[in-house]
Scaffold this motif. Structure first.
Motif, mmCIF file in Angstrom:
data_model
loop_
_atom_site.group_PDB
_atom_site.id
_atom_site.type_symbol
_atom_site.label_atom_id
_atom_site.label_comp_id
_atom_site.label_asym_id
_atom_site.label_seq_id
_atom_site.Cartn_x
_atom_site.Cartn_y
_atom_site.Cartn_z
ATOM 1 N N LEU A 1 10.031 -5.581 -15.256
ATOM 2 C CA LEU A 1 9.541 -4.224 -15.496
ATOM 3 C C LEU A 1 9.753 -3.365 -14.246
ATOM 4 C CD1 LEU A 1 7.932 -2.126 -17.177
ATOM 5 C CD2 LEU A 1 5.845 -3.105 -16.181
ATOM 6 N N ASN A 2 10.303 -2.149 -14.453
ATOM 7 C CA ASN A 2 10.492 -1.179 -13.371
ATOM 8 C C ASN A 2 10.006 0.177 -13.852
ATOM 9 O OD1 ASN A 2 12.360 -2.645 -11.232
ATOM 10 N ND2 ASN A 2 13.153 -3.175 -13.258
ATOM 11 N N PRO B 1 0.827 -1.220 0.000
ATOM 12 C CA PRO B 1 0.000 0.000 0.000
ATOM 13 C C PRO B 1 0.855 1.262 0.000
ATOM 14 C CG PRO B 1 -0.739 -1.571 1.682
ATOM 15 C CD PRO B 1 0.587 -2.047 1.196
ATOM 16 N N SER B 2 0.386 2.270 -0.707
ATOM 17 C CA SER B 2 1.084 3.557 -0.726
ATOM 18 C C SER B 2 0.063 4.669 -0.911
ATOM 19 C CB SER B 2 2.121 3.591 -1.855
ATOM 20 O OG SER B 2 1.461 3.694 -3.101
ATOM 21 N N GLN B 3 0.528 5.906 -0.849
ATOM 22 C CA GLN B 3 -0.309 7.077 -1.055
ATOM 23 C C GLN B 3 0.261 7.902 -2.202
ATOM 24 O OE1 GLN B 3 -3.146 7.901 0.678
ATOM 25 N NE2 GLN B 3 -2.974 5.988 1.845
ATOM 26 N N HIS B 4 -0.573 8.199 -3.207
ATOM 27 C CA HIS B 4 -0.232 9.133 -4.291
ATOM 28 C C HIS B 4 0.955 8.690 -5.143
ATOM 29 C CE1 HIS B 4 -3.042 11.717 -2.243
ATOM 30 N NE2 HIS B 4 -2.300 11.733 -1.149
ATOM 31 N N SER B 5 1.228 7.368 -5.232
ATOM 32 C CA SER B 5 2.320 6.925 -6.106
ATOM 33 C C SER B 5 2.099 5.475 -6.504
ATOM 34 C CB SER B 5 3.691 7.069 -5.412
ATOM 35 O OG SER B 5 3.788 6.169 -4.317
ATOM 36 N N VAL B 6 2.662 5.144 -7.675
ATOM 37 C CA VAL B 6 2.649 3.763 -8.162
ATOM 38 C C VAL B 6 4.079 3.409 -8.552
ATOM 39 C CG1 VAL B 6 1.844 2.182 -9.951
ATOM 40 C CG2 VAL B 6 0.270 3.879 -9.001
ATOM 41 N N THR B 7 4.608 2.353 -7.938
ATOM 42 C CA THR B 7 5.968 1.909 -8.233
ATOM 43 C C THR B 7 5.947 0.420 -8.543
ATOM 44 O OG1 THR B 7 6.886 3.565 -6.716
ATOM 45 C CG2 THR B 7 8.332 1.747 -7.387
ATOM 46 N N PRO C 1 -1.957 -14.907 -11.471
ATOM 47 C CA PRO C 1 -1.100 -15.725 -10.604
ATOM 48 C C PRO C 1 0.289 -16.025 -11.166
ATOM 49 C CG PRO C 1 -2.704 -17.116 -11.710
ATOM 50 C CD PRO C 1 -3.008 -15.707 -12.129
ATOM 51 N N TYR C 2 0.492 -15.855 -12.475
ATOM 52 C CA TYR C 2 1.766 -16.235 -13.076
ATOM 53 C C TYR C 2 2.665 -14.997 -13.138
ATOM 54 C CZ TYR C 2 -1.562 -19.815 -14.403
ATOM 55 O OH TYR C 2 -2.553 -20.763 -14.380
ATOM 56 N N VAL C 3 3.175 -14.594 -11.990
ATOM 57 C CA VAL C 3 3.849 -13.303 -11.884
ATOM 58 C C VAL C 3 4.855 -13.328 -10.740
ATOM 59 C CG1 VAL C 3 2.041 -12.392 -10.372
ATOM 60 C CG2 VAL C 3 3.425 -10.808 -11.701
ATOM 61 N N ASP C 4 5.908 -12.533 -10.888
ATOM 62 C CA ASP C 4 6.891 -12.275 -9.824
ATOM 63 C C ASP C 4 7.094 -10.773 -9.745
ATOM 64 O OD1 ASP C 4 7.580 -15.042 -9.218
ATOM 65 O OD2 ASP C 4 8.554 -15.063 -11.189
ATOM 66 N N GLY C 5 7.547 -10.307 -8.587
ATOM 67 C CA GLY C 5 7.829 -8.891 -8.420
ATOM 68 C C GLY C 5 6.875 -8.238 -7.446
ATOM 69 N N SER C 6 7.025 -6.927 -7.286
ATOM 70 C CA SER C 6 6.203 -6.190 -6.330
ATOM 71 C C SER C 6 5.631 -4.937 -6.979
ATOM 72 C CB SER C 6 7.019 -5.819 -5.093
ATOM 73 O OG SER C 6 8.057 -4.916 -5.430
ATOM 74 N N VAL C 7 4.468 -4.539 -6.446
ATOM 75 C CA VAL C 7 3.788 -3.334 -6.920
ATOM 76 C C VAL C 7 3.414 -2.507 -5.699
ATOM 77 C CG1 VAL C 7 1.799 -2.395 -8.145
ATOM 78 C CG2 VAL C 7 2.858 -4.526 -8.943
ATOM 79 N N THR C 8 3.870 -1.284 -5.683
ATOM 80 C CA THR C 8 3.506 -0.352 -4.612
ATOM 81 C C THR C 8 2.496 0.633 -5.183
ATOM 82 O OG1 THR C 8 5.706 -0.543 -3.621
ATOM 83 C CG2 THR C 8 4.366 1.347 -2.955
ATOM 84 N N ARG C 9 1.295 0.656 -4.625
ATOM 85 C CA ARG C 9 0.230 1.486 -5.180
ATOM 86 C C ARG C 9 -0.858 1.711 -4.137
ATOM 87 N NH1 ARG C 9 -4.252 -1.481 -5.909
ATOM 88 N NH2 ARG C 9 -4.115 -3.721 -6.333
ATOM 89 N N PRO C 10 -1.727 2.703 -4.368
ATOM 90 C CA PRO C 10 -2.911 2.847 -3.510
ATOM 91 C C PRO C 10 -3.788 1.593 -3.604
ATOM 92 C CG PRO C 10 -2.544 4.847 -4.776
ATOM 93 C CD PRO C 10 -1.609 3.816 -5.331
ATOM 94 N N LYS D 1 9.977 -8.192 -23.687
ATOM 95 C CA LYS D 1 10.671 -6.906 -23.838
ATOM 96 C C LYS D 1 9.679 -5.756 -23.774
ATOM 97 C CE LYS D 1 14.254 -9.012 -26.739
ATOM 98 N NZ LYS D 1 14.906 -9.015 -28.076
ATOM 99 N N TRP D 2 10.177 -4.614 -23.351
ATOM 100 C CA TRP D 2 9.344 -3.432 -23.216
ATOM 101 C C TRP D 2 10.193 -2.171 -23.369
ATOM 102 C CZ3 TRP D 2 11.060 -0.566 -19.025
ATOM 103 C CH2 TRP D 2 11.815 -1.275 -18.066
ATOM 104 N N GLN D 3 9.506 -1.061 -23.596
ATOM 105 C CA GLN D 3 10.208 0.220 -23.755
ATOM 106 C C GLN D 3 9.399 1.307 -23.077
ATOM 107 O OE1 GLN D 3 11.548 1.245 -27.763
ATOM 108 N NE2 GLN D 3 10.963 3.392 -27.399
ATOM 109 N N LEU D 4 10.039 2.064 -22.201
ATOM 110 C CA LEU D 4 9.390 3.156 -21.469
ATOM 111 C C LEU D 4 9.967 4.477 -21.952
ATOM 112 C CD1 LEU D 4 7.434 3.901 -19.129
ATOM 113 C CD2 LEU D 4 9.429 3.858 -17.607
ATOM 114 N N SER D 5 9.076 5.402 -22.351
ATOM 115 C CA SER D 5 9.542 6.701 -22.858
ATOM 116 C C SER D 5 8.657 7.815 -22.329
ATOM 117 C CB SER D 5 9.538 6.702 -24.402
ATOM 118 O OG SER D 5 8.249 6.378 -24.885
#
Length: 594
Positions: A410-411, A386-392, A442-451, A587-591
């Motif tokens: 993905l980051n 859980p977080s406030q006003h951000s998604v990481t 369910p087929y996932v690894d990693g963490s998500v910080t979000r409201p 693969k992915w691309q963030l811009s």
């Protein structure tokens, strides 16, 4: 029998029988729950309901039902002695005894009617409370950990969970009570009437050998042999009953889908295909029904033949003693009744086998439902912080069920007043990525910080509109407020023509077009004021002008909220600050977007 002292004798008999029955039932449940599969299944479904830690009322109600069942057996014993006295009085032409026995019958009949009515109410009240508790429990299990959705990813996922909660629960509670009390009645009747039959039966010469108390031994031998054959004949009914529930549920589901997707089917003129699909499923239902009919004919035919033969059997055996004057007509009639009671008691398993077959199928379906809910709760998901006003998003890897990477490592980070547009070709995993961020995949690894909770709102391509009023659909999942704000939001979303129908109850999912439903979902976001809004092609049914107006509205009313959109149109770029493009093979691309 001394009818003047029978009240006290019956109370003593009931007390002893109740104590022995409760000890026997407790021991039986413990042994079956330990050493049999279906006993463990039964214990799993019922232990919490009968646990004294939760409430003493269910156990008290069950004990009272046991007492009423024993009372019924005692009444049958008393009626058997009444028949003896009544027919003996008529044989002896004893008027005084005749009228006395009629008076006794009046008392017995009044008690019997009162006991029957009270027992009916008691059982129905018990079943209602039990069904309400079990339904509530299963609904909680279905909704907990989003099992209603995540169970689809479980191997051997349960078919038609709605039927299991609605229909199978009712069958389970009624079957449990009927079979258990029927068995108790049979066991107690067996002992009570065996004693009576033992006193009435005499010796029988068979092939030169005289058998003392022959009636008792013959009835036991008769029923045991018949039961062995009946179980052998009726065993396939368990599998057929299970298939009947499954095939009927599949057919009903196909009918529901036809209604749900009626418009699409009508556009495609798909009636021929749908008819073929429905008739194929229905043919399986009919085929299984015929299999049940043929098996039941064999089973019931055997049972009927055995039962009819049992009617005249005691008369044939006792006739020589009656004609020789060794017993009275009353003894003869009581013998026939006692023989019938012992025969019915011993035949309980044989006569109830088809009912037990259906009950066993229900047990399998309900415990299968619990297994799938347990498995769904153990499925992995992204670690949500859980977080406030951000998604990481940190080191998020999303795979298909076949373990093919859709997004790998993905980051990204989003703060208030920022917006991310996720793009890529169709089928590349954009919606699956949102599911992973929501904690559904369910087929996932990693963490998500979000409201979390009400501070995060996910808007799918086809919004869900609950049954009820339009106001309720607009505020969903929050409690609707009776204010003018809802009408104002409808105006903002170009749905002002619906403002006068806010409190009208209807199936709004069928009334509104997909574009109107999507604008109603935008209205939800305006009312709930979340910190982050995830839009999965949530404007795909709108024209570009409406889509532009809705996104501009979101940015105006929710200036500090984070937007995460999935979309194909390039016109969405101006409302987002970052673009995430999925390229395939993980693969992915963030811009950044200027």
């Amino acid at each position: 029998m001394d009818w003047n002292h029978e009240l006290l004798d019956s109370i003593v008999w009931l007390g002893k029988a109740f104590a022995i029955s409760m000890l026997g039932m407790t021991a039986s449940v413990a042994l079956l729950g330990t050493f049999t599969v279906w006993g463990r299944q039964f214990r799993r479904l019922t232990w919490a309901f009968f646990s004294p830690k939760r409430s003493l009322l269910p156990l008290a109600g069950l004990m009272l039902i046991v007492l009423m069942t024993l009372f019924s057996v005692r009444m049958n014993v008393l009626f058997s002695f009444w028949y003896n006295g009544f027919y003996t009085a008529m044989q002896k032409l004893d008027a005084k005894a005749f009228w006395f026995m009629l008076l006794v019958f009046a008392v017995l009949a009044a008690v019997h009617v009162t006991r029957t009515l009270f027992n009916f109410y008691l059982r129905q009240a018990f079943l209602i409370h039990w069904r309400a508790w079990l339904t509530d429990n299963l609904v909680d299990r279905w909704l907990a950990h989003q099992g209603y959705h995540r169970s689809q990813y479980v191997p051997n996922a349960p078919d038609n969970p709605d039927q299991r909660i609605q229909q199978d629960v009712e069958s389970f509670v009624s079957g449990s009570l009927n079979l258990s009390m029927g068995l108790l009645d049979a066991v107690v009747s067996l002992f009570a009437f065996t004693v009576i039959l033992w006193g009435l039966s005499g010796a029988l010469a068979l092939f030169g050998v005289e058998i003392p108390r022959a009636m008792v031994f013959l009835v036991y031998l008769y029923v045991i042999v018949a039961t062995v054959f009946a179980v052998w004949i009726g065993r396939p009914l368990i599998r057929l009953s299970f298939l009947s529930e499954q095939l009927n549920a599949n057919f009903r589901y196909a009918l529901i889908r036809l209604r749900e997707y009626g418009e699409s089917i009508a556009f495609f003129r798909g009636e021929t295909v749908e008819r073929g699909n429905l008739l194929t499923r229905f043919a399986s239902v009919i085929q299984n029904m015929w299999a049940i009919v043929y098996r039941s004919l064999k089973f019931q035919g055997f049972n009927l033949a055995i039962s009819q033969a049992a009617v005249v059997f005691p008369f044939i055996v006792q006739a020589p003693r009656l004609l020789a004057g060794k017993i009275t007509l009353g003894d003869m009639m009581q013998t026939a009744q006692a023989f019938g009671q012992v025969q019915d008691a011993l035949s309980f398993l044989r006569s109830s086998y088809d009912e037990f077959a259906g009950y066993r199928a229900v047990l399998i379906r309900l415990t299968g439902f619990l297994d799938s809910m347990d498995a769904a709760a153990l499925l992995p998901s992204a670690h949500i912080v859980p977080s406030q006003h951000s998604v990481t998003i940190e080191a998020l890897t999303v795979r298909t069920p076949a373990q093919v990477a859709l997004v790998e490592n993905l980051n990204l980070s989003l703060t208030a007043n920022t917006a991310l547009l996720i793009r890529g070709r169709s089928g590349i995993g954009k919606t699956t990525l949102l599911r992973a961020v929501a904690g559904l995949w369910p087929y996932v690894d990693g963490s998500v910080t979000r409201p979390v909770e009400q501070q995060a709102l996910f808007l799918p391509q086809k919004p869900y509109l609950p049954l009820g009023t339009l106001r309720g659909a607009l505020y969903y999942p929050a409690i609707p407020l009776m204010s003018d704000q809802a009408a104002h939001v409808l105006q903002q979303c170009h749905l002002g023509h619906l403002a006068s129908r806010l409190d009208e109850t209807a199936d709004w999912g069928s009334i509104l077009s997909l574009g109107e439903q999507q604008r109603l979902a935008i209205g939800r976001a305006l009312l709930s004021q979340p910190q982050v809004v995830f839009l999965d092609e949530a404007s795909s049914a709108m024209d570009e002008g409406l889509e532009h107006a809705m996104y501009r509205l979101l940015r105006q009313v929710l200036p500090k909220s984070i937007l995460v959109s999935v979309g194909h149109r390039s016109s969405l770029l101006e409302f987002h600050t970052q673009e995430l493009t999925l390229l395939g093979d993980g693969k992915w691309q963030l811009s950044a977007l200027v």
